[in-house]
Design an enzyme around this catalytic site. Sequence first.
Site, mmCIF file in Angstrom:
data_model
loop_
_atom_site.group_PDB
_atom_site.id
_atom_site.type_symbol
_atom_site.label_atom_id
_atom_site.label_comp_id
_atom_site.label_asym_id
_atom_site.label_seq_id
_atom_site.Cartn_x
_atom_site.Cartn_y
_atom_site.Cartn_z
ATOM 1 N N HIS A 125 -81.898 29.266 -30.305
ATOM 2 C CA HIS A 125 -80.480 29.581 -30.134
ATOM 3 C C HIS A 125 -80.005 30.242 -31.418
ATOM 4 O O HIS A 125 -80.078 29.649 -32.505
ATOM 5 C CB HIS A 125 -79.654 28.327 -29.849
ATOM 6 C CG HIS A 125 -78.200 28.635 -29.604
ATOM 7 N ND1 HIS A 125 -77.680 28.823 -28.343
ATOM 8 C CD2 HIS A 125 -77.169 28.808 -30.477
ATOM 9 C CE1 HIS A 125 -76.393 29.087 -28.436
ATOM 10 N NE2 HIS A 125 -76.052 29.095 -29.717
ATOM 11 N N CYS A 126 -79.519 31.464 -31.304
ATOM 12 C CA CYS A 126 -79.126 32.234 -32.478
ATOM 13 C C CYS A 126 -77.604 32.203 -32.630
ATOM 14 O O CYS A 126 -76.883 32.732 -31.780
ATOM 15 C CB CYS A 126 -79.606 33.679 -32.350
ATOM 16 S SG CYS A 126 -79.178 34.706 -33.785
ATOM 17 N N PRO A 127 -77.091 31.607 -33.700
ATOM 18 C CA PRO A 127 -75.631 31.576 -33.879
ATOM 19 C C PRO A 127 -75.042 32.954 -34.141
ATOM 20 O O PRO A 127 -73.871 33.196 -33.822
ATOM 21 C CB PRO A 127 -75.453 30.649 -35.093
ATOM 22 C CG PRO A 127 -76.754 30.706 -35.825
ATOM 23 C CD PRO A 127 -77.804 30.897 -34.783
#
Length: 306
Positions: A125-127
């Site tokens: 999950h890439c912020p």
Amino acid sequence: GTGEENGIWMNTSDQAGTIMAFLVWLLLIYSAWTFTALAATDGIPSIFSALYVLFCVLALASHAKTTFTDPGSVPQAAVPNERMRREMGTPDQPLSMCSQCQTFKPPFSHHCRICNRCISRMDHHCPWMNNCVGAANLKHFILFLIYTWTCAAYSLVLFGWNYFFCADEDCTFHVVVIHLVRAMTFLCIGAFLFTSSMLMNVTYGLMTGIGTIDRLKKKATNTMSQSDEEPIALKDVFGIAGFHTWPFPIDPVFDDYDRVMGYSTPQRLVREQQFMEQAAGVCMPVGQQGAGGGLPSSKWNDSHPL
């Protein structure tokens, strides 16, 4: 939202991710504006500025596609395809279920607590994207990294040449613009290092078939040497629509969607069954066909139950 009932995929539960994704847009627009100011003050040729702005537009478009594209969420109706039933539906390799989604969990998928969905072939999950990176949006994420890396490298080369090798008065930037360039130089150094690291990480994942989450788990349990995953084919990332579509952030077309995603649905299984029945009826000699001109449906249903 990120639910099946939402028409547009958009993660609204992570406020920090929303701010970070907005910051990416702000910095890229700032850099494009700086290059435009350089060209307007005759600091660089206009063609150099136009080329940089083009890279920025492609990077922003790729970022938007990564953010607003369903990364490969597993629906409630997901079921194993026939190949998975044969290879994994055994006591030694049982099919897994997600305890959170209460649905079938394909291989290499993970449940994201931020998106609150299981994601097929989830890498992480890439912020900065405010979204997961999975099987359906990996292409857009890679393009974003490539175009952002290109922007950073392009800027550093141009600024470095101007500072170290150009001694003419024409190479002197405007007194106001030079402060923008200095701030942008530091941003480009950080962006260059970060995107270089991420590109190496993604390349390693494609070559080994092991995503970031799986790699961290294997390292924690010291089982990296026991990995038997296969490399991910580029057609399973960029699609089969042609090489001319690869540089652009458009959704890929996969030759076998169920295989790439790791699951099927009852509707797609029924369509596949009907297609194979029709194909068998066409290929079978006339004397061996059923009364309806095709393979009797009971024969298929007995050997391949849904």
